[in-house]
Design a protein around this motif. Structure first.
Motif, PDB file in Angstrom:
ATOM      1  N   ARG A 339      57.042  16.864  89.138  1.00 35.36           N
ATOM      2  CA  ARG A 339      58.056  17.232  90.131  1.00 35.36           C
ATOM      3  C   ARG A 339      59.452  16.782  89.727  1.00 35.36           C
ATOM      4  O   ARG A 339      60.433  17.448  90.050  1.00 35.36           O
ATOM      5  CB  ARG A 339      57.693  16.653  91.507  1.00 35.36           C
ATOM      6  N   LYS A 340      59.553  15.630  89.030  1.00 40.44           N
ATOM      7  CA  LYS A 340      60.875  15.103  88.703  1.00 40.44           C
ATOM      8  C   LYS A 340      61.579  15.928  87.637  1.00 40.44           C
ATOM      9  O   LYS A 340      62.782  16.149  87.700  1.00 40.44           O
ATOM     10  CB  LYS A 340      60.762  13.641  88.253  1.00 40.44           C
ATOM     11  N   LEU A 344      62.414  19.451  90.855  1.00 37.81           N
ATOM     12  CA  LEU A 344      63.549  19.021  91.666  1.00 37.81           C
ATOM     13  C   LEU A 344      64.815  18.855  90.830  1.00 37.81           C
ATOM     14  O   LEU A 344      64.749  18.571  89.636  1.00 37.81           O
ATOM     15  CB  LEU A 344      63.244  17.667  92.323  1.00 37.81           C
ATOM     16  N   LEU A 346      67.107  16.146  90.950  1.00 38.53           N
ATOM     17  CA  LEU A 346      67.020  14.837  91.599  1.00 38.53           C
ATOM     18  C   LEU A 346      68.344  14.342  92.159  1.00 38.53           C
ATOM     19  O   LEU A 346      68.376  13.647  93.181  1.00 38.53           O
ATOM     20  CB  LEU A 346      66.456  13.810  90.613  1.00 38.53           C
ATOM     21  N   ILE A 350      68.307  17.100  99.570  1.00 39.24           N
ATOM     22  CA  ILE A 350      67.108  17.788 100.039  1.00 39.24           C
ATOM     23  C   ILE A 350      67.453  19.232 100.377  1.00 39.24           C
ATOM     24  O   ILE A 350      66.741  20.173  99.992  1.00 39.24           O
ATOM     25  CB  ILE A 350      66.536  17.089 101.289  1.00 39.24           C
ATOM     26  N   ASN A 353      67.851  21.412  97.290  1.00 41.61           N
ATOM     27  CA  ASN A 353      66.574  21.716  96.641  1.00 41.61           C
ATOM     28  C   ASN A 353      65.738  22.708  97.432  1.00 41.61           C
ATOM     29  O   ASN A 353      65.165  23.642  96.856  1.00 41.61           O
ATOM     30  CB  ASN A 353      65.787  20.414  96.421  1.00 41.61           C
ATOM     31  N   THR A 388      63.295  11.208 105.965  1.00 44.03           N
ATOM     32  CA  THR A 388      64.640  11.088 105.404  1.00 44.03           C
ATOM     33  C   THR A 388      65.636  10.897 106.535  1.00 44.03           C
ATOM     34  O   THR A 388      65.440  11.451 107.628  1.00 44.03           O
ATOM     35  CB  THR A 388      65.009  12.345 104.587  1.00 44.03           C
ATOM     36  N   ALA A 395      67.479  13.780  96.472  1.00 43.05           N
ATOM     37  CA  ALA A 395      66.027  13.808  96.242  1.00 43.05           C
ATOM     38  C   ALA A 395      65.544  12.572  95.485  1.00 43.05           C
ATOM     39  O   ALA A 395      64.425  12.106  95.696  1.00 43.05           O
ATOM     40  CB  ALA A 395      65.649  15.077  95.485  1.00 43.05           C
ATOM     41  N   LYS A 396      66.381  12.031  94.612  1.00 44.47           N
ATOM     42  CA  LYS A 396      65.975  10.871  93.798  1.00 44.47           C
ATOM     43  C   LYS A 396      65.724   9.632  94.662  1.00 44.47           C
ATOM     44  O   LYS A 396      65.024   8.703  94.238  1.00 44.47           O
ATOM     45  CB  LYS A 396      67.038  10.552  92.748  1.00 44.47           C
ATOM     46  N   GLN A 403      59.186  13.454  97.954  1.00 44.64           N
ATOM     47  CA  GLN A 403      59.690  14.363  96.915  1.00 44.64           C
ATOM     48  C   GLN A 403      58.753  15.557  96.769  1.00 44.64           C
ATOM     49  O   GLN A 403      59.205  16.701  96.656  1.00 44.64           O
ATOM     50  CB  GLN A 403      59.807  13.624  95.574  1.00 44.64           C
ATOM     51  N   GLN A 404      57.443  15.275  96.776  1.00 47.75           N
ATOM     52  CA  GLN A 404      56.470  16.363  96.628  1.00 47.75           C
ATOM     53  C   GLN A 404      56.562  17.329  97.802  1.00 47.75           C
ATOM     54  O   GLN A 404      56.452  18.555  97.629  1.00 47.75           O
ATOM     55  CB  GLN A 404      55.056  15.784  96.502  1.00 47.75           C
TER      56      GLN A 404
END
Length: 501
Positions: A339-340, A344, A346, A350, A353, A388, A395-396, A403-404
């Motif tokens: 995912r990283k 995303l 990062l 949010i 993304n 969040t 996102a980081k 994140q997922q």
């Protein structure tokens, strides 16, 4: 407690708007492998960053061999015998093994500025011999496997006199054989009196190699258990504050018509004559060993890689998928295994993304409709329970599980007919796993066709309606839900014939 090498007491750490650690503590014994366990966001990484000198605690004390120490930076941590081996390895790929081990501390010839490579290689050789490693000091690091590179990180830590090692998710990118190699090295380190703090979400590993397990939750110390005297269920209850009786959330619902059909799909050297179908509302598991072709199949269906021959049909109609855009236009989404790196951006929010694949919904020419954008994002933050403070959070800064969820939200925003999930719960804690299983089940109930690729057999067995097992680029076997067990899956995954009982 004369055998305690490290004691962290009453550790507090605050960030703006967040109490990351509150009265956290940890004791580590000489020659012990001590697991640090907790959900993402429990405070494990923050506590270890304080130990490694990356952060400084607001309150609390650290003792090494009974003596109070002030760890003011990374060099200070090294001076106290502490070294962290991060999940993302910090090596120079174009330099030799010896050069990496002694980077910044090279031997120079007496009276000259030239590096004494012979002496440096000799020292590196001695260090590696002490761990039984068959790696040459002159090997270029970039040519080594991930497992071998991890060993170099361990040797590098030992070269600065470390007697306390922190290993953060060390097996995340390793094959089963490489994991065994790492475990042998850990046993050798224990025999030498090296103490290890081991961070992993993989329970089976903890019961295999650790002596004690400390559990954290919400930045606080919950308790420490002797590994052989505890159970998986007890640890999960400590981690999440409640019993997780129903980890695998799967609803019973009607499975619809065929939504995706793949016929005679081939890619030279990668995929051989792949044939299967996927129905609306079905969760189709794809199992197999590392290198079996599972991810490669996902990449071809999603248009990242081109196939040589074959037919892909969506709802009975042949489609040409030559790019991810073609896949998206035909209702296919892909949550990638990393995912990283692949899922995303990062450093972006949010909101950025989630809306990346659907910008046309709220951008018309130079005009951005912020209300529609916010409505899309807030809908998925609520629907998927993304934790969040704001849709503008980078996102980081989210936990792995959140994140997922953002990656999944990104593809749900496209209203997919088919969603491919490649290792959907890799690197997330048990609580987040249960939430992700709930999301998968919800999507299937809504009629989305799900392809779930996973290396975790309990996940495959409990979540799939049907399973395809791959071996060397081919489908070796197909199992219905009532036929699923680990023995049958592994029979096919290792190349067994299709008449298994």
């Amino acid at each position: 407690m004369d055998d305690v090498i490290l004691s962290m007491r009453n550790i507090h750490k605050r960030f703006p708007g967040v109490y990351a650690l509150k009265d956290a503590k940890l004791d580590l014994k000489v020659g012990e492998v001590h697991a640090l366990l907790g959900e993402n966001g429990a405070g494990k990484s923050t506590l270890m960053k304080i130990l490694g000198g990356i952060y400084q605690a607001d309150e609390g004390d650290i003792y090494i061999n009974g003596k109070k120490v002030d760890i003011t930076g990374v060099h200070s941590a090294h001076a106290n015998g502490i070294s962290i081996i991060h999940q993302e390895l910090c090596l120079a790929p174009n330099m030799s093994v010896a050069e990496n081990i002694f980077l910044g501390r090279e031997d120079t010839k007496k009276g000259l500025r030239f590096v004494n490579f012979a002496e440096m290689n000799k020292k590196a050789r001695n260090l590696m011999d002490s761990l039984g490693l068959r790696i040459e000091p002159t090997d270029i690091v970039g040519s080594l496997s991930v497992a071998q590179q991890q060993m170099i990180e361990i040797v590098k830590a030992l070269s600065v006199g470390a007697n306390i090692l922190v290993m953060d998710e060390p097996t995340a990118s390793l094959s089963k054989k490489e994991v065994e190699m790492l475990f042998e090295t850990i046993e050798e380190l224990k025999r030498k009196g090296i103490s290890i703090i081991y961070i992993s979400h993989r329970m089976e590993e903890l019961f295999r190699i650790t002596d004690r397990i400390t559990v954290m939750r919400d930045g606080q110390y919950i308790g420490t258990k002797i590994t052989k005297e505890t159970t998986r269920d007890e640890l999960i209850t400590m981690m999440v504050g409640r019993e997780l009786k129903d980890l695998y959330v799967k609803s019973d619902h009607e499975i619809g018509e065929v939504v995706l059909e793949v016929k005679d799909l081939n890619k030279k050297g990668v995929l051989n004559n792949i044939n299967f179908s996927l129905r609306k509302g079905e969760i189709l598991g794809i199992a197999g060993l590392v290198g079996a072709g599972r991810t490669e199949l996902a990449r071809v269906i999603f248009g990242i890689d081109k196939y040589d021959s074959g037919v892909i049909q969506i709802e009975g109609k042949e489609v040409k998928i030559n790019s991810p855009l073609d896949a998206m236009n035909n209702g296919i989404g892909l949550v990638p295994e990393d995912r990283k790196k692949q899922g995303l951006v990062l450093i972006r929010s949010i909101g950025y993304n989630v809306t990346l694949p659907v910008l046309s919904r709220f951008i018309k020419g130079a005009r951005v409709n912020k209300e529609i954008e916010e409505e899309i994002v807030q809908n998925f933050i609520s629907k998927l329970s993304i934790k969040t403070p704001s849709m503008n959070q980078a996102a980081k800064n989210l936990s792995g599980g959140n994140q997922q969820k953002v990656v999944i939200a990104k593809w749900l925003a496209t209203n997919p007919k088919v969603l491919i999930l490649d290792e959907p719960t890799r690197g997330v804690d048990v609580g987040a796993k249960a939430e992700i299983y709930g999301i998968i089940s919800m999507l299937a109930k809504q009629g989305v066709g799900i392809i779930m690729i996973s290396s975790e057999l309990p996940e495959i067995i409990n979540m799939s309606d049907r399973v395809l097992v791959m071996h060397q680029g081919s489908i070796a076997g197909e199992l219905k839900h009532d036929e699923l067990n680990q023995e049958r899956i592994m029979h096919y995954a290792t190349g067994g014939m299709k008449n298994v009982g």
